[in-house]
Design a protein around this motif. Structure first.
Motif, PDB file in Angstrom:
ATOM      1  N   UNK A 134      57.539  29.972  52.373  1.00 20.18           N
ATOM      2  CA  UNK A 134      58.481  29.558  52.587  1.00 20.18           C
ATOM      3  C   UNK A 134      58.459  30.095  54.504  1.00 20.18           C
ATOM      4  N   UNK A 135      59.501  28.903  54.457  1.00 16.56           N
ATOM      5  CA  UNK A 135      60.009  29.362  55.847  1.00 16.56           C
ATOM      6  C   UNK A 135      61.439  29.927  56.137  1.00 16.56           C
ATOM      7  N   UNK A 136      61.368  30.033  57.525  1.00 17.68           N
ATOM      8  CA  UNK A 136      62.883  31.106  58.375  1.00 17.68           C
ATOM      9  C   UNK A 136      63.442  31.376  57.257  1.00 17.68           C
ATOM     10  N   UNK A 137      63.682  32.328  57.100  1.00 16.80           N
ATOM     11  CA  UNK A 137      63.668  33.763  56.112  1.00 16.80           C
ATOM     12  C   UNK A 137      64.216  35.216  56.620  1.00 16.80           C
ATOM     13  N   UNK A 138      64.307  35.934  55.598  1.00 16.45           N
ATOM     14  CA  UNK A 138      64.711  37.318  55.659  1.00 16.45           C
ATOM     15  C   UNK A 138      64.592  37.494  54.626  1.00 16.45           C
ATOM     16  N   UNK A 139      64.152  39.273  53.907  1.00 15.09           N
ATOM     17  CA  UNK A 139      64.456  39.465  52.398  1.00 15.09           C
ATOM     18  C   UNK A 139      63.858  41.111  52.924  1.00 15.09           C
ATOM     19  N   UNK A 140      64.512  41.457  51.340  1.00 14.22           N
ATOM     20  CA  UNK A 140      64.062  43.253  51.852  1.00 14.22           C
ATOM     21  C   UNK A 140      64.313  43.541  49.901  1.00 14.22           C
ATOM     22  N   UNK A 141      64.106  44.197  49.384  1.00 16.55           N
ATOM     23  CA  UNK A 141      65.153  44.970  48.003  1.00 16.55           C
ATOM     24  C   UNK A 141      65.609  46.008  48.178  1.00 16.55           C
ATOM     25  N   UNK A 142      66.750  46.750  47.628  1.00 18.14           N
ATOM     26  CA  UNK A 142      67.195  47.455  47.837  1.00 18.14           C
ATOM     27  C   UNK A 142      67.524  48.332  46.577  1.00 18.14           C
ATOM     28  N   UNK A 143      66.807  49.227  45.903  1.00 14.85           N
ATOM     29  CA  UNK A 143      66.905  50.089  44.895  1.00 14.85           C
ATOM     30  C   UNK A 143      67.924  51.024  44.458  1.00 14.85           C
ATOM     31  N   UNK A 144      68.916  51.279  45.843  1.00  8.14           N
ATOM     32  CA  UNK A 144      69.828  51.400  45.289  1.00  8.14           C
ATOM     33  C   UNK A 144      70.894  50.609  44.615  1.00  8.14           C
ATOM     34  N   UNK A 145      70.788  49.201  43.589  1.00 10.11           N
ATOM     35  CA  UNK A 145      71.996  48.482  43.289  1.00 10.11           C
ATOM     36  C   UNK A 145      70.753  48.666  41.950  1.00 10.11           C
ATOM     37  N   UNK A 146      69.881  48.676  41.832  1.00 11.46           N
ATOM     38  CA  UNK A 146      69.489  48.854  40.300  1.00 11.46           C
ATOM     39  C   UNK A 146      69.268  50.279  39.580  1.00 11.46           C
ATOM     40  N   UNK A 147      70.522  50.310  38.392  1.00 12.87           N
ATOM     41  CA  UNK A 147      70.862  51.850  37.479  1.00 12.87           C
ATOM     42  C   UNK A 147      69.728  52.450  37.074  1.00 12.87           C
ATOM     43  N   UNK A 148      69.160  54.146  37.415  1.00 13.99           N
ATOM     44  CA  UNK A 148      67.921  54.553  36.630  1.00 13.99           C
ATOM     45  C   UNK A 148      67.677  54.481  35.726  1.00 13.99           C
ATOM     46  N   UNK A 149      68.517  53.945  35.019  1.00 13.06           N
ATOM     47  CA  UNK A 149      67.971  53.557  33.162  1.00 13.06           C
ATOM     48  C   UNK A 149      67.240  52.503  33.323  1.00 13.06           C
ATOM     49  N   UNK A 150      67.450  51.622  34.086  1.00 13.17           N
ATOM     50  CA  UNK A 150      67.113  50.109  33.942  1.00 13.17           C
ATOM     51  C   UNK A 150      65.985  49.943  34.904  1.00 13.17           C
ATOM     52  N   UNK A 151      65.464  50.709  35.267  1.00 16.00           N
ATOM     53  CA  UNK A 151      63.814  50.218  36.009  1.00 16.00           C
ATOM     54  C   UNK A 151      63.254  51.212  35.358  1.00 16.00           C
ATOM     55  N   UNK A 152      61.637  50.756  35.914  1.00 15.06           N
ATOM     56  CA  UNK A 152      60.312  51.460  35.224  1.00 15.06           C
ATOM     57  C   UNK A 152      60.630  52.829  34.966  1.00 15.06           C
ATOM     58  N   UNK A 153      61.502  53.629  36.390  1.00 18.97           N
ATOM     59  CA  UNK A 153      61.243  55.680  35.797  1.00 18.97           C
ATOM     60  C   UNK A 153      61.906  55.325  34.648  1.00 18.97           C
ATOM     61  N   UNK A 154      63.492  54.994  34.665  1.00 20.81           N
ATOM     62  CA  UNK A 154      64.417  55.423  33.385  1.00 20.81           C
ATOM     63  C   UNK A 154      63.185  55.232  32.306  1.00 20.81           C
ATOM     64  N   UNK A 155      62.783  53.759  31.587  1.00 18.09           N
ATOM     65  CA  UNK A 155      62.123  53.648  30.746  1.00 18.09           C
ATOM     66  C   UNK A 155      60.501  54.589  30.440  1.00 18.09           C
ATOM     67  N   UNK A 156      60.011  54.828  31.671  1.00 21.71           N
ATOM     68  CA  UNK A 156      59.185  55.621  31.259  1.00 21.71           C
ATOM     69  C   UNK A 156      59.272  57.377  30.573  1.00 21.71           C
ATOM     70  N   UNK A 157      60.811  57.774  31.685  1.00 18.21           N
ATOM     71  CA  UNK A 157      61.936  59.451  30.782  1.00 18.21           C
ATOM     72  C   UNK A 157      62.057  58.500  29.216  1.00 18.21           C
TER      73      UNK A 157
END
Length: 323
Positions: A134-157
């Motif tokens: 991939x060329x000429x790009x930028x990227x980042x992750x946004x944890x605040x947009x993932x509801x807690x229940x849908x993430x890995x932690x929510x499934x562990x809980x």
């Protein structure tokens, strides 16, 4: 960027499982969780995009709960299957496309907030990625947009019978209530965005855990070269919500490029690749004019943002094994 993604995922787990309680009083094995997250990180450091695909004839990984995504009729004008794809009897449901999945107002809200996140976390375009895909790009992750229940932690809980900490409400006239974890990290519109993105995750069984949404901003002169997403980095599906400019994405079988699917990705559309297209087809968005055309008309180069969605790989022993 890798370390930020790792911190984002860990923060999501801590918020959803631990709440306001100190981690030391929790029953979760922090080391196990970190080891799992580091696996994602190490994969990124290696070959997150460029990877040897699963060979033809080998068994394609299958989820415990089957995926049943069928594109609406409105998607037909935007998907072209090669004659050889059809003659080989391959499934049309391996690529899912939903045009106009979000409204114009929702699109503008997402673009505005993606711009804010990128400005803070990835201010400049990168000319090349370590895997040279991939060329000429930028990227980042946004944890605040993932509801807690849908993430890995929510499934562990959930697996160990713990309550998942509620997501903070972000309306400007509200005050933090109940000590919701992560309040200070939540942006003004993050709750509204979670509400929009919930419609994406609702397409899948509730048993799926998700990685934090990933913003990929491709410059108008940028391109994504053919690659297969590493199956060790994420699970059974890879998809994106398309913002700003249009693009043609081409999917080709790794053993026979005549077996292909071309998809016109218009702004506001949602797509997912699953099954054989996920594991045995490359995908690309190129600057080649011959591939940047649709029904004989050139699709102009333009900047585009993809809000990417990937499910997390569940351990063979289940999420409870991480507790």
């Amino acid at each position: 960027m890798v370390s930020f993604a790792l911190q984002t995922a860990l923060s999501s787990i801590q918020a959803s499982v631990f709440g306001a309680a100190p981690a030391s009083r929790s029953g979760i094995k922090i080391g196990c969780i970190l080891q799992s997250l580091r696996r994602f990180s190490e994969t990124e450091k290696g070959d997150s995009r460029l990877v040897k695909p699963i060979a033809t004839g080998d068994k394609i990984p299958q989820p415990k709960t089957p995926i049943s995504l069928v594109s609406p009729e409105s998607a037909s004008p935007y998907i072209q299957y090669s004659s050889k794809y059809i003659s080989e009897g391959l499934s049309k449901t391996d690529i899912f496309l939903y045009p106009e999945f979000v409204s114009s107002a929702e699109h503008d809200l997402l673009v505005k907030n993606c711009e804010k996140k990128l400005k803070r976390l990835a201010s400049s375009y990168e000319m090349g990625h370590f895997d040279k895909r991939i060329h000429n790009y930028r990227e980042c992750s946004v944890g605040a947009w993932l509801p807690n229940k849908r993430g890995i932690g929510g499934h562990i809980a959930e697996a160990i019978g713990k309550t998942v900490d509620p997501d903070p409400v972000d309306l400007p006239d509200r005050r933090p209530q109940g000590g919701s974890a992560g309040w200070t990290t939540v942006g003004k519109y993050d709750g509204q965005i979670r509400h929009v993105l919930d419609r994406v995750w609702d397409l899948f069984p509730a048993s799926y855990a998700w990685l934090p949404p990933h913003i990929l901003d491709l410059h108008q002169d940028g391109e994504i070269l053919p690659h297969v997403d590493n199956p060790d980095y994420s699970g059974f599906v890879v998809g994106g919500l398309c913002l700003l400019g249009p693009a043609v994405s081409t999917f080709k079988h790794v053993d026979d490029p005549e077996i292909r699917v071309d998809v016109l990705l218009e702004p506001r559309s949602l797509y997912f690749m699953t099954n054989k297209i996920r594991y045995q087809f490359t995908h690309e968005i190129t600057v080649d004019p011959q591939q940047r055309s649709w029904l004989g008309q050139e699709v102009p180069r333009s900047r585009r943002i993809s809000l990417m969605f990937r499910d997390a790989k569940e351990p063979a022993a289940g999420w409870k094994s991480l507790a």
